[in-house]
Design a protein around this motif. Structure first.
Motif, short mmCIF file in Angstrom:
data_model
loop_
_atom_site.label_atom_id
_atom_site.label_comp_id
_atom_site.label_asym_id
_atom_site.label_seq_id
_atom_site.Cartn_x
_atom_site.Cartn_y
_atom_site.Cartn_z
N SER A 63 2.14 -7.97 -4.65
CA SER A 63 1.74 -6.58 -4.84
C SER A 63 2.65 -5.66 -4.03
O SER A 63 3.34 -6.10 -3.12
CB SER A 63 0.29 -6.39 -4.41
OG SER A 63 0.15 -6.69 -3.04
N SER A 64 2.65 -4.41 -4.37
CA SER A 64 3.47 -3.42 -3.67
C SER A 64 2.73 -2.84 -2.48
O SER A 64 1.54 -3.03 -2.31
CB SER A 64 3.84 -2.30 -4.63
OG SER A 64 4.65 -2.79 -5.66
N GLU A 103 -6.22 -2.38 1.67
CA GLU A 103 -5.77 -2.87 0.36
C GLU A 103 -6.63 -2.25 -0.72
O GLU A 103 -7.82 -2.00 -0.51
CB GLU A 103 -5.90 -4.41 0.29
CG GLU A 103 -4.90 -5.12 1.15
CD GLU A 103 -4.93 -6.63 0.94
OE1 GLU A 103 -5.72 -7.12 0.09
OE2 GLU A 103 -4.17 -7.32 1.64
N ASP A 106 -6.85 -4.33 -6.26
CA ASP A 106 -5.92 -5.28 -6.84
C ASP A 106 -5.04 -5.97 -5.81
O ASP A 106 -4.14 -6.73 -6.17
CB ASP A 106 -5.02 -4.56 -7.86
CG ASP A 106 -5.84 -4.01 -9.02
OD1 ASP A 106 -6.50 -4.81 -9.69
OD2 ASP A 106 -5.81 -2.78 -9.23
N ASN A 108 -2.98 -4.38 -3.73
CA ASN A 108 -1.87 -3.53 -3.29
C ASN A 108 -2.19 -2.98 -1.92
O ASN A 108 -3.30 -2.53 -1.66
CB ASN A 108 -1.62 -2.39 -4.27
CG ASN A 108 -1.09 -2.91 -5.58
OD1 ASN A 108 -0.07 -3.56 -5.63
ND2 ASN A 108 -1.82 -2.63 -6.64
#
Length: 132
Positions: A63-64, A103, A106, A108
């Motif tokens: 994830s970013s 976070e 999802d 991210n």
């Protein structure tokens, strides 16, 4: 209360290769630290961070990370808590930011921070430059 900016920070397998790719899209290097394996790119008013060091398992999709810059970190931190999110206490990093990290659903990662006063202590954390 306003949010000043959001700069995506993308985990990459090779920071130099990713810089070359984004330069082909019109981005230029604003800051780069090869020892951190990190770069800040810009294109007009847009910014993008590329970070090889946060990509611990390069073969696995990751994830970013988005870094948010509110204009009043303590007020924003309390607002987020009032809105029902469980967030850690504010921390002052070695790179001069007062921040907290959470976070999204999802996975991210969101890092939310503001430049700390010069006299604040700077315990160690993950490297993100203090000036952008």
């Amino acid at each position: 209360m306003k949010l000043n900016r959001v700069i995506p920070m993308l985990p990459v397998r090779s920071m130099p290769a990713s810089v070359a790719f984004y330069q082909k899209l019109g981005f230029t290097v604003e800051q780069r630290d090869d020892s951190w394996r990190w770069a800040m790119l810009c294109f007009g008013d847009c910014r993008l961070m590329l970070d090889e060091s946060i990509n611990v398992h390069p073969g696995i999709p990751r994830s970013s990370v988005l870094y948010f810059y509110p204009d009043a970190i303590a007020e924003y931190h309390e607002q987020v808590r009032r809105n029902g999110l469980v967030v850690p206490d504010l921390d002052v990093t070695f790179y001069g930011m007062t921040e907290f990290r959470i976070e999204d659903p999802d996975g991210n990662r969101l890092w939310i921070g503001q430049k700390a006063p010069a006299e604040a202590p700077h315990p160690g954390r993950n490297p993100v430059p203090e000036t952008f």
